[in-house]
Design a protein around this motif. Structure first.
Motif, PDB file in Angstrom:
ATOM      1  N   THR A 127     -26.984  -6.737  -3.684  1.00  0.00           N
ATOM      2  CA  THR A 127     -27.677  -5.995  -4.739  1.00  0.00           C
ATOM      3  C   THR A 127     -26.671  -5.405  -5.714  1.00  0.00           C
ATOM      4  N   TRP A 128     -26.945  -5.596  -6.990  1.00  0.00           N
ATOM      5  CA  TRP A 128     -26.123  -5.062  -8.073  1.00  0.00           C
ATOM      6  C   TRP A 128     -26.988  -4.195  -8.971  1.00  0.00           C
ATOM      7  N   GLU A 129     -26.376  -3.166  -9.586  1.00  0.00           N
ATOM      8  CA  GLU A 129     -27.086  -2.311 -10.537  1.00  0.00           C
ATOM      9  C   GLU A 129     -26.228  -2.084 -11.770  1.00  0.00           C
ATOM     10  N   ILE A 130     -26.924  -1.856 -12.900  1.00  0.00           N
ATOM     11  CA  ILE A 130     -26.265  -1.509 -14.153  1.00  0.00           C
ATOM     12  C   ILE A 130     -27.049  -0.361 -14.780  1.00  0.00           C
ATOM     13  N   ASP A 131     -26.348   0.518 -15.507  1.00  0.00           N
ATOM     14  CA  ASP A 131     -27.037   1.631 -16.166  1.00  0.00           C
ATOM     15  C   ASP A 131     -26.793   1.602 -17.674  1.00  0.00           C
ATOM     16  N   HIS A 132     -27.280   2.648 -18.354  1.00  0.00           N
ATOM     17  CA  HIS A 132     -27.202   2.701 -19.810  1.00  0.00           C
ATOM     18  C   HIS A 132     -25.769   2.812 -20.328  1.00  0.00           C
ATOM     19  N   ARG A 134     -23.358   0.970 -19.103  1.00  0.00           N
ATOM     20  CA  ARG A 134     -22.827  -0.344 -18.708  1.00  0.00           C
ATOM     21  C   ARG A 134     -21.953  -0.266 -17.447  1.00  0.00           C
ATOM     22  N   ASN A 135     -22.285   0.705 -16.583  1.00  0.00           N
ATOM     23  CA  ASN A 135     -21.615   0.800 -15.282  1.00  0.00           C
ATOM     24  C   ASN A 135     -22.255  -0.214 -14.349  1.00  0.00           C
ATOM     25  N   LEU A 136     -21.532  -1.258 -14.079  1.00  0.00           N
ATOM     26  CA  LEU A 136     -22.019  -2.338 -13.218  1.00  0.00           C
ATOM     27  C   LEU A 136     -21.369  -2.165 -11.854  1.00  0.00           C
ATOM     28  N   LYS A 137     -22.198  -2.008 -10.811  1.00  0.00           N
ATOM     29  CA  LYS A 137     -21.615  -1.838  -9.481  1.00  0.00           C
ATOM     30  C   LYS A 137     -22.458  -2.539  -8.419  1.00  0.00           C
ATOM     31  N   GLU A 138     -21.757  -2.936  -7.380  1.00  0.00           N
ATOM     32  CA  GLU A 138     -22.406  -3.595  -6.260  1.00  0.00           C
ATOM     33  C   GLU A 138     -22.893  -2.518  -5.297  1.00  0.00           C
ATOM     34  N   ILE A 139     -24.196  -2.477  -5.071  1.00  0.00           N
ATOM     35  CA  ILE A 139     -24.802  -1.461  -4.216  1.00  0.00           C
ATOM     36  C   ILE A 139     -24.787  -1.905  -2.754  1.00  0.00           C
ATOM     37  N   VAL A 140     -25.197  -3.139  -2.505  1.00  0.00           N
ATOM     38  CA  VAL A 140     -25.238  -3.690  -1.147  1.00  0.00           C
ATOM     39  C   VAL A 140     -24.406  -4.964  -1.140  1.00  0.00           C
TER      40      VAL A 140
END
Length: 142
Positions: A127-132, A134-140
């Motif tokens: 699982t990956w997430e990005i926010d407003h 542009r912080n892209l990080k791997e969650i799982v």
């Protein structure tokens, strides 16, 4: 003389080859080598598939920013921002990640790309997430 002719004919009838035991030993060695190499290939597949998630989320970020500049807020709908998701493998497509916007407000948004396939069979779905920002990080990790 007849005996010599028969012996020569018998020698020509025998073909040189490998015994069943020799073939089985070679196959076992090949199997062990494949077993040792396979885990390394799994990690390469996971990294290659993660590129799909990163690319999709960066694209979604661009769509959200365009929507923000036009409407002065972020949207929680993929349709509103004009983002079209690819068909996933469970629906006959090629994509392995399901893309969704998990929260959106006037000043921020967060989107997620979650794998629909467990790459290494450990029960965790990448699982990956990005926010407003542009912080892209791997969650799982998978």
């Amino acid at each position: 003389m007849v005996k010599k002719n028969l012996q020569k004919k018998k020698q020509h009838l025998w073909l040189k080859g490998y015994s069943l035991t020799e073939i089985l030993i070679v196959l076992c060695i090949i199997g062990i080598l494949i077993y040792l190499v396979l885990p390394n290939q799994t990690q390469a597949v996971v990294q290659a598939r993660a590129i799909e998630a990163k690319t999709a989320l960066n694209s979604l970020y661009s769509y959200e920013k365009n929507y923000f500049f036009t409407h002065a807020k972020y949207s929680s709908s993929l349709e509103d921002i004009g983002y079209e998701t690819e068909l996933t493998i469970d629906k006959g497509g090629q994509a392995v990640y399901r893309i969704e916007i998990i929260e959106a407000s006037i000043n921020s948004f967060k989107a997620r790309a979650q794998s629909i396939q467990d790459f290494d069979g450990d029960g965790n779905y990448n699982t990956w997430e990005i926010d407003h920002q542009r912080n892209l990080k791997e969650i799982v990790k998978d």
